[in-house]
Write a protein that holds these residues in place. Structure first.
Motif, short mmCIF file in Angstrom:
data_model
loop_
_atom_site.label_atom_id
_atom_site.label_comp_id
_atom_site.label_asym_id
_atom_site.label_seq_id
_atom_site.Cartn_x
_atom_site.Cartn_y
_atom_site.Cartn_z
N UNK A 166 -7.58 7.83 -5.53
CA UNK A 166 -7.09 7.04 -6.67
C UNK A 166 -5.58 7.09 -6.79
N UNK A 167 -5.01 8.26 -6.73
CA UNK A 167 -3.58 8.41 -7.01
C UNK A 167 -2.70 8.16 -5.78
N UNK A 168 -3.26 8.22 -4.58
CA UNK A 168 -2.42 8.07 -3.39
C UNK A 168 -2.86 6.87 -2.54
N UNK A 169 -4.08 6.91 -2.00
CA UNK A 169 -4.50 5.89 -1.03
C UNK A 169 -4.64 4.53 -1.68
N UNK A 170 -5.45 4.44 -2.72
CA UNK A 170 -5.67 3.14 -3.36
C UNK A 170 -4.42 2.61 -4.03
N UNK A 171 -3.60 3.48 -4.57
CA UNK A 171 -2.36 3.03 -5.20
C UNK A 171 -1.43 2.40 -4.16
N UNK A 172 -1.33 3.02 -3.00
CA UNK A 172 -0.46 2.47 -1.94
C UNK A 172 -1.02 1.14 -1.45
N UNK A 173 -2.33 1.03 -1.29
CA UNK A 173 -2.91 -0.23 -0.86
C UNK A 173 -2.64 -1.36 -1.84
N UNK A 174 -2.72 -1.07 -3.12
CA UNK A 174 -2.57 -2.11 -4.14
C UNK A 174 -1.12 -2.52 -4.36
N UNK A 175 -0.19 -1.59 -4.16
CA UNK A 175 1.20 -1.87 -4.50
C UNK A 175 2.11 -1.99 -3.28
N UNK A 176 1.55 -1.93 -2.06
CA UNK A 176 2.39 -1.94 -0.86
C UNK A 176 3.13 -3.27 -0.71
N UNK A 177 2.41 -4.37 -0.77
CA UNK A 177 3.05 -5.67 -0.55
C UNK A 177 4.09 -5.97 -1.62
N UNK A 178 3.77 -5.70 -2.88
CA UNK A 178 4.74 -5.96 -3.95
C UNK A 178 5.97 -5.08 -3.81
N UNK A 179 5.78 -3.85 -3.34
CA UNK A 179 6.92 -2.95 -3.13
C UNK A 179 7.81 -3.45 -2.00
N UNK A 180 7.20 -3.93 -0.90
CA UNK A 180 7.99 -4.45 0.22
C UNK A 180 8.75 -5.71 -0.18
N UNK A 181 8.07 -6.62 -0.86
CA UNK A 181 8.73 -7.87 -1.27
C UNK A 181 9.85 -7.57 -2.27
N UNK A 182 9.60 -6.67 -3.20
CA UNK A 182 10.61 -6.37 -4.21
C UNK A 182 11.87 -5.76 -3.65
N UNK A 183 11.75 -4.96 -2.59
CA UNK A 183 12.93 -4.28 -2.06
C UNK A 183 13.58 -5.00 -0.88
N UNK A 184 12.83 -5.87 -0.17
CA UNK A 184 13.38 -6.50 1.03
C UNK A 184 13.66 -7.99 0.86
N UNK A 185 12.95 -8.64 -0.01
CA UNK A 185 13.13 -10.09 -0.15
C UNK A 185 14.33 -10.36 -1.07
N UNK A 186 15.48 -10.24 -0.48
CA UNK A 186 16.75 -10.49 -1.18
C UNK A 186 17.63 -11.34 -0.29
#
Length: 694
Positions: free
Chosen positions: A630-650
């Motif tokens: 819950x706190x590590x695996x599923x959280x990373x799966x759910x927020x990975x794409x949004x984290x990548x787009x938020x930090x790289x899509x500039x």
């Protein structure tokens, strides 16, 4: 069928432009020693003087000679390699194309002559270099070997035939040319050799007469040389004149090459088709030049996030078969590594009976305890429960390491586009690593809280927890038996045959007589007597046990009192764990024999600790994997794409992140050129119809 040789020539030109050697085209390779007459044989086939002459190695590169039959004119086309060599030899070929009405369609490869001793500026390993080059050409299964050997030397010592036998032991691809027939010793001839009786060759043996050095110096024409050759063969070898000579050699080579091309053409077409598909896939893997940076970045990031999640779920396209990876590895960590580690933990590990007694005494204070205090149980069981925290945190660490490995797995196998943009690859790895690093302490804290929750409240009313009274009664019941049951029964039976007031057992003879006496008694009298005897026996046993315990306690009290009287008040320090205060000059033993009550109390505490520890271990073994997911695996799966787009899509980072590496750009160019050459080769081969092959 005559169009096959020009077709192969066109294919050679196509692959010459891309500089590729992946296609093994049918060709005739000329092999021979120095001064064996190779140059004269080739010039007789062409009908012109075009090869350099001199001492030593004159041919330092492979010469690809393409002869094209035309009707009206003679022309030369030559292609030199970009590099050159001053000493030794070079494997890069020179392409010479000759158009003439006097030649047949033919393709030959002239190689440097075989030499033994380096001369002049030749390197010391010139022999090995020449043999390596020759073997690289004649090892091609699509090549025919034209071995040239002079007639004035023993054929058994022919270096050309020796090399040909190494790659073609059956002789299916070898044609032997015996040169210099006019230079044999007087009274000898090469008839046996030409008939194949000395060394048989599958494709045949053809004899020729070369131009002498005198003919070359006097500039004797090749037409005159050919006429003189035919006249010599008619005089000395009349039976073989029609199957010897330069003209017959040219026709034979052209015929053999056409048939060989026909046999190799299906495999050649298949090879070109397969390579075309492979290079097209490689080009697609390199991708097209970037035009829309925003769309390209979003596509790569989305694909990476999808491949990352698919690897965890086990639905990735590239599944490893050599080792566990992704979600399978995480499952192995949960149920094999973590589960087995918890099962191996001893509930009473590191806990001695002296530790238990010390805890019981510390929990009772200055007053001796009539019952086992509950505080000592809680103190000891919490100590054992804390041992579950370390393997739980190690489980979190192993899952975190596996999530890190999935990044490299996706970069290497799933997302080939990342190899084009090294900066984007490094940025994605940094973002995902940062996300995992940020979630690691949160997960560790939650796992720590799971153990802390269990330590916060010891639930002795748990449905699976054994009641303390039941455990105590069970222990007491096991310690009540003082004498074996068989002895009691025997004592009763022995005593049944005498007066009930007597408690002395009978002898064996009296026992037999008592048994006989029992038969004369009524059943009611027998039962009454047994009851009185059993009551008297149990009463006497109880009194004996009480007296023994009182005597044992009195002796212990006297011994302790005697030790206290002899002790000198040396100090009043606090006792250490598991040791009494040493008031004597000599050291007291650390361990001592426990009394019956102390043993009973220790066993009660041990059973309670083991029972409650197993309950907590089962709960931790179930809760820790759920917490990690819950706190590590599923959280990373759910927020990975949004984290990548938020930090790289500039917009400020698009140009910098999508810069291709030089190696990728160069490889894409080479693959594109090779693919273009393969497409041309496929079109050339497709022009040949089945009717042209026969």
């Amino acid at each position: 069928m005559e169009t096959l040789i020009p077709t192969i020539n066109r294919l050679q030109e196509v692959f010459l432009t891309v500089g590729a050697e992946i296609i093994q085209l049918p060709q005739i390779v000329v092999v021979g020693s120095q001064s064996s007459g190779k140059s004269s044989v080739l010039e007789s086939l062409v009908g012109r003087d075009f090869l350099p002459r001199g001492s030593g190695i004159v041919t330092r590169r492979p010469l690809v000679l393409q002869l094209v039959n035309v009707l009206f004119y003679t022309a030369f086309m030559i292609s030199f390699p970009s590099s050159h060599t001053l000493q030794g030899i070079s494997p890069e070929p020179i392409y010479l194309k000759i158009f003439s009405p006097k030649v047949l369609n033919l393709t030959l490869v002239d190689l440097p002559g075989i030499t033994k001793v380096p001369v002049g500026d030749q390197p010391e390993d010139i022999e090995a270099q020449v043999q390596e080059m020759i073997l690289s050409f004649i090892s091609n299964p699509n090549s025919l070997i034209l071995a040239v050997s002079p007639a004035n030397s023993d054929l058994a010592t022919s270096d050309a035939l020796k090399l040909a036998r190494e790659v073609d032991p059956d002789g299916r691809r070898t044609l032997l040319v015996v040169s210099k027939l006019d230079l044999m010793d007087a009274g000898t001839d090469a008839l046996e050799v030409l008939l194949g009786r000395v060394i048989p060759v599958r494709l045949g043996i053809i004899g020729v007469v070369n131009r002498s050095q005198h003919d070359i110096n006097t500039q004797k024409s090749l037409e005159d040389t050919t006429r003189d050759e035919q006249a010599f063969l008619q005089r000395h070898y009349p039976s073989l004149a029609s199957r010897a000579g330069s003209r017959y050699l040219a026709k034979t080579l052209s015929r053999l090459l056409m048939h060989h091309i026909r046999d190799c053409l299906p495999d050649l077409k298949t090879r070109v088709t397969v390579l075309n598909a492979q290079y097209q896939a490689r080009l697609n893997g390199y991708g097209q030049p970037v035009e829309d940076h925003s769309a390209t970045l979003l596509q790569i990031v989305t694909k990476f996030a999808s491949d990352y999640c698919s690897t965890i779920e086990g639905t990735a396209r590239f599944i490893q078969t050599s080792e566990l990876c992704g979600g399978a590895r995480i499952c192995y960590i949960f149920h094999e590594t973590f589960g087995r580690t918890l099962q191996c933990i001893d509930p009473l590990g590191g806990l001695t009976e002296l530790d238990i007694l010390t805890a019981i005494r510390n929990a009772t204070g200055p007053r001796p305890a009539l019952f086992v205090p509950e505080v000592s149980f809680e103190l000891l069981v919490k100590r054992q429960m804390k041992r579950l925290e370390e393997p739980s945190l190690r489980c979190v660490e192993l899952v975190h390491e596996e999530l890190q490995r999935i990044i490299q797995h996706c970069s290497s196998f799933s997302t080939q586009e990342l190899l084009r943009f090294p900066k984007l690859h490094d940025s994605i790895v940094e973002v995902v690593t940062g996300l995992l690093r940020k979630r690691l302490p949160i997960t560790n804290e939650m796992v720590h809280n799971l153990v802390a929750i269990e330590l916060a409240y010891i639930n002795t009313k748990h449905p699976d927890f054994a009641d303390a009274a039941q455990v105590s009664a069970s222990v007491n019941s096991q310690q009540v038996a003082i004498c074996p049951l068989q002895q009691v029964l025997a004592f009763i039976i022995y005593s049944a045959g005498v007066n009930s007031s007597s408690c002395v057992p009978l002898s064996l003879n009296n026992y037999v007589s008592a048994s006989k006496h029992k038969q004369s008694l009524s059943q009611l009298q027998w039962n009454s007597r047994l009851s009185r005897i059993f009551f008297d026996l149990m009463t006497s046993l109880w009194i004996s046990c009480c007296q023994a315990e009182a005597l044992d306690g009195g002796k212990r009290w006297k011994n302790e009192k005697f030790a206290e009287e002899k002790a000198s008040p040396a100090g009043f320090g606090s006792p250490s764990k598991g040791q009494a205060i040493n008031l004597l000059d000599t050291a007291l033993p650390v361990s001592r024999k426990l009394s019956a009550r102390e043993q009973r109390d220790c066993e009660v505490i041990q059973r309670l600790i083991k029972c409650y520890f197993l309950i907590v271990r089962k709960s931790i073994q179930d809760s820790v994997p759920k917490t990690v997911m819950h706190f590590l695996v599923n959280f990373v799966k759910e927020h990975l794409q949004s984290e990548l787009v938020g930090q790289l899509y500039k917009q400020a980072l698009l140009q910098e992140l999508l810069i291709e590496s030089q190696d990728t750009a160069q490889q894409r160019t080479e693959v594109a050129q090779m693919l273009e050459g393969l497409k041309k080769a496929n079109n050339i081969i497709s022009e040949i119809r089945e009717t042209h092959l026969w």
